[in-house]
Design a protein around this motif. Structure first.
Motif, PDB file in Angstrom:
ATOM      1  N   LEU A  75      15.347  -8.274   5.578  1.00 47.64           N
ATOM      2  CA  LEU A  75      14.594  -7.525   6.625  1.00 47.64           C
ATOM      3  C   LEU A  75      13.075  -8.179   6.780  1.00 47.64           C
ATOM      4  O   LEU A  75      12.408  -7.604   7.526  1.00 47.64           O
ATOM      5  N   VAL A  76      12.546  -9.125   6.067  1.00 44.46           N
ATOM      6  CA  VAL A  76      11.255  -9.668   6.145  1.00 44.46           C
ATOM      7  C   VAL A  76      11.428 -10.954   6.990  1.00 44.46           C
ATOM      8  O   VAL A  76      10.462 -11.655   7.157  1.00 44.46           O
ATOM      9  N   THR A  77      12.501 -11.360   7.190  1.00 45.92           N
ATOM     10  CA  THR A  77      12.726 -12.545   8.080  1.00 45.92           C
ATOM     11  C   THR A  77      13.347 -12.191   9.602  1.00 45.92           C
ATOM     12  O   THR A  77      13.870 -11.176   9.791  1.00 45.92           O
ATOM     13  N   ASP A  78      12.910 -13.275  10.437  1.00 47.50           N
ATOM     14  CA  ASP A  78      13.623 -12.947  11.664  1.00 47.50           C
ATOM     15  C   ASP A  78      15.071 -13.168  11.904  1.00 47.50           C
ATOM     16  O   ASP A  78      15.451 -12.254  12.599  1.00 47.50           O
ATOM     17  N   GLY A 103      12.068  -0.888   2.139  1.00 51.54           N
ATOM     18  CA  GLY A 103      10.734  -1.087   2.050  1.00 51.54           C
ATOM     19  C   GLY A 103      10.288  -1.295   0.671  1.00 51.54           C
ATOM     20  O   GLY A 103      11.118  -1.177  -0.347  1.00 51.54           O
ATOM     21  N   PHE A 104       8.948  -1.634   0.343  1.00 53.08           N
ATOM     22  CA  PHE A 104       8.684  -1.819  -1.035  1.00 53.08           C
ATOM     23  C   PHE A 104       7.182  -1.529  -1.042  1.00 53.08           C
ATOM     24  O   PHE A 104       6.472  -1.629  -0.013  1.00 53.08           O
ATOM     25  N   GLY A 105       6.452  -1.229  -2.230  1.00 53.13           N
ATOM     26  CA  GLY A 105       5.109  -0.962  -2.419  1.00 53.13           C
ATOM     27  C   GLY A 105       4.322  -2.242  -3.114  1.00 53.13           C
ATOM     28  O   GLY A 105       4.910  -3.160  -3.931  1.00 53.13           O
ATOM     29  N   LEU A 106       3.138  -2.367  -2.951  1.00 54.24           N
ATOM     30  CA  LEU A 106       2.181  -3.226  -3.573  1.00 54.24           C
ATOM     31  C   LEU A 106       1.319  -2.392  -4.543  1.00 54.24           C
ATOM     32  O   LEU A 106       0.735  -1.406  -4.256  1.00 54.24           O
ATOM     33  N   ARG A 107       0.901  -3.084  -5.828  1.00 53.73           N
ATOM     34  CA  ARG A 107       0.457  -2.370  -6.906  1.00 53.73           C
ATOM     35  C   ARG A 107      -0.940  -2.321  -6.530  1.00 53.73           C
ATOM     36  O   ARG A 107      -1.747  -1.349  -6.856  1.00 53.73           O
ATOM     37  N   GLY A 108      -1.740  -3.543  -6.063  1.00 52.30           N
ATOM     38  CA  GLY A 108      -3.222  -3.688  -5.743  1.00 52.30           C
ATOM     39  C   GLY A 108      -3.786  -2.721  -4.696  1.00 52.30           C
ATOM     40  O   GLY A 108      -3.012  -2.392  -3.805  1.00 52.30           O
ATOM     41  N   ASN A 109      -5.166  -3.136  -4.516  1.00 51.50           N
ATOM     42  CA  ASN A 109      -5.597  -2.667  -3.353  1.00 51.50           C
ATOM     43  C   ASN A 109      -5.590  -3.758  -2.133  1.00 51.50           C
ATOM     44  O   ASN A 109      -5.426  -5.050  -2.753  1.00 51.50           O
ATOM     45  N   ASP A 114      -2.346 -10.612  -2.303  1.00 55.95           N
ATOM     46  CA  ASP A 114      -2.071 -11.842  -1.721  1.00 55.95           C
ATOM     47  C   ASP A 114      -1.750 -11.286  -0.032  1.00 55.95           C
ATOM     48  O   ASP A 114      -1.263 -10.389   0.297  1.00 55.95           O
ATOM     49  N   LEU A 115      -2.535 -12.054   0.943  1.00 53.61           N
ATOM     50  CA  LEU A 115      -2.458 -11.911   2.262  1.00 53.61           C
ATOM     51  C   LEU A 115      -0.878 -11.876   2.751  1.00 53.61           C
ATOM     52  O   LEU A 115      -0.548 -10.992   3.492  1.00 53.61           O
ATOM     53  N   GLY A 116      -0.203 -12.875   2.378  1.00 51.28           N
ATOM     54  CA  GLY A 116       1.294 -12.869   2.582  1.00 51.28           C
ATOM     55  C   GLY A 116       2.206 -11.833   2.253  1.00 51.28           C
ATOM     56  O   GLY A 116       2.786 -11.285   2.857  1.00 51.28           O
ATOM     57  N   GLU A 117       1.585 -11.214   1.047  1.00 51.14           N
ATOM     58  CA  GLU A 117       2.542 -10.043   0.444  1.00 51.14           C
ATOM     59  C   GLU A 117       2.179  -8.802   1.578  1.00 51.14           C
ATOM     60  O   GLU A 117       2.881  -7.871   1.759  1.00 51.14           O
ATOM     61  N   GLU A 118       0.767  -8.692   1.811  1.00 46.30           N
ATOM     62  CA  GLU A 118       0.394  -7.964   2.677  1.00 46.30           C
ATOM     63  C   GLU A 118       0.982  -7.656   4.162  1.00 46.30           C
ATOM     64  O   GLU A 118       1.429  -6.687   4.577  1.00 46.30           O
ATOM     65  N   LEU A 119       1.062  -8.939   4.665  1.00 50.81           N
ATOM     66  CA  LEU A 119       1.846  -8.968   5.846  1.00 50.81           C
ATOM     67  C   LEU A 119       3.245  -8.895   5.868  1.00 50.81           C
ATOM     68  O   LEU A 119       4.148  -8.214   6.625  1.00 50.81           O
ATOM     69  N   ILE A 124       7.933  -4.920   6.734  1.00 49.19           N
ATOM     70  CA  ILE A 124       9.155  -4.334   6.382  1.00 49.19           C
ATOM     71  C   ILE A 124       8.783  -2.910   6.640  1.00 49.19           C
ATOM     72  O   ILE A 124       9.808  -2.094   7.034  1.00 49.19           O
ATOM     73  N   HIS A 125       7.632  -2.317   6.764  1.00 52.91           N
ATOM     74  CA  HIS A 125       7.570  -0.920   7.010  1.00 52.91           C
ATOM     75  C   HIS A 125       7.153  -0.477   8.430  1.00 52.91           C
ATOM     76  O   HIS A 125       7.366   0.599   8.973  1.00 52.91           O
ATOM     77  N   THR A 126       6.819  -1.360   9.286  1.00 50.82           N
ATOM     78  CA  THR A 126       6.770  -0.993  10.692  1.00 50.82           C
ATOM     79  C   THR A 126       7.257  -2.004  11.760  1.00 50.82           C
ATOM     80  O   THR A 126       8.096  -1.462  12.458  1.00 50.82           O
ATOM     81  N   GLN A 127       7.203  -3.292  11.594  1.00 51.76           N
ATOM     82  CA  GLN A 127       7.825  -4.203  12.621  1.00 51.76           C
ATOM     83  C   GLN A 127       9.258  -4.257  12.578  1.00 51.76           C
ATOM     84  O   GLN A 127       9.811  -4.047  13.458  1.00 51.76           O
ATOM     85  N   THR A 128      10.037  -4.192  11.207  1.00 48.76           N
ATOM     86  CA  THR A 128      11.353  -4.129  11.243  1.00 48.76           C
ATOM     87  C   THR A 128      11.835  -3.046  11.737  1.00 48.76           C
ATOM     88  O   THR A 128      12.832  -3.045  12.319  1.00 48.76           O
ATOM     89  N   PRO A 129      11.206  -1.861  11.216  1.00 45.93           N
ATOM     90  CA  PRO A 129      11.768  -0.691  12.013  1.00 45.93           C
ATOM     91  C   PRO A 129      11.800  -0.426  13.504  1.00 45.93           C
ATOM     92  O   PRO A 129      12.953  -0.025  14.032  1.00 45.93           O
TER      93      PRO A 129
END
Length: 266
Positions: A75-78, A103-109, A114-119, A124-129
């Motif tokens: 669900l992170v892919t088109d 969904g998933f969480g990220l450890r760091g701030n 990594d920007l790609g991980e943030e996007l 997964i938490h907004t666009q996909t739903p």
């Protein structure tokens, strides 16, 4: 990519309709599947891992005699999101309940990640739903109604980086959609748990010893409350008095204090 277990034997009572659950192989998603199957819902279960999906499907079918359809999708892919949206739009086998749980969480701030991980995290938490809700609302509206549960977090009420920002967006959207689409017979509920005993924090590498014992919730209780509040047409589901109080205090307490307390969950 897809698979279906044979529908026999059926429950002795009639099916309560079909529920589609994303992130269905672990944590809250697996618990949603179990409780919905116990209630007599047929299921469409969605996750990336086909092997784990098949295992969950076999268990649910054997235990509850419900029809379980497997849909493997990232669900992170088109492509993956489009496949699930297409299933929600399918008129021949309608979905009456959508649970947006993946969904998933990220450890760091934010700046250290990594920007790609943030996007991907934001997606997964907004666009996909949103994509899945768009398909579900269109389909449900033509059939006279349905229900949507968006798994958010009590973090939505706190300043806690991109995770809380994403969840705040889903809470706000759910509140609006629950009012706006009521005339079409559609209810939208945001489930807002706190710390839940699942794989979520293990995957993030969070030191769970820093979280006090009273802060933990059990997945069955969270899901039971979410399903009950959804049935009641509520827009927000917060599964415990202590977290309801905490969410209320977070709205009026200084941001610096709330952020410092929320940081303990990292």
């Amino acid at each position: 990519m897809n698979g279906t277990l044979p529908p026999e034997p059926r429950n002795p009572h009639r099916s309560r309709g079909t529920a589609l659950v994303t992130g269905a192989t672990a944590g809250l998603g697996a618990e949603f599947c179990t409780q919905l199957a116990a209630q007599g819902h047929d299921l469409v279960i969605v996750a990336r891992d086909k092997t784990r999906l098949d295992e969950v499907a076999a268990r649910l079918h054997a235990q509850f005699a419900v029809h379980v359809e497997v849909l493997a999708a990232d669900l992170v892919t088109d492509e993956g999101t489009a496949a699930v949206a297409a299933r929600l739009a399918l008129e021949s086998s309608p979905v009456s309940l959508l649970v947006n749980n993946a969904g998933f969480g990220l450890r760091g701030n934010f700046a250290d990640n990594d920007l790609g991980e943030e996007l991907a995290h934001l997606r997964i938490h907004t666009q996909t739903p949103l994509v899945l809700m768009h398909a579900a609302i269109d389909a449900m509206g033509t059939r006279g109604g349905g229900r949507i549960i968006n798994v958010a977090s009590v973090a939505a009420f706190t300043p806690r980086g991109s995770y809380s920002a994403a969840k705040a967006m889903m809470v706000n959207f759910s509140r609006w959609a629950n009012v706006f689409y009521a005339e079409r017979g559609i209810s939208v509920t945001a489930s807002c748990p706190g710390f839940v005993r699942t794989e979520f924090h293990d995957r993030m590498g969070v030191d769970k010893s820093r979280i006090p014992a009273w802060g933990w919730l059990n997945a069955p209780d969270v899901v039971r409350r979410a399903l009950g509040d959804s049935e009641a047409g509520k827009s927000i589901s917060i599964p415990s008095k202590r977290y309801k109080i905490g969410a209320g205090l977070a709205r009026i307490a200084p941001d610096a204090l709330v952020e410092r307390l929320a940081r303990r969950g990292r």
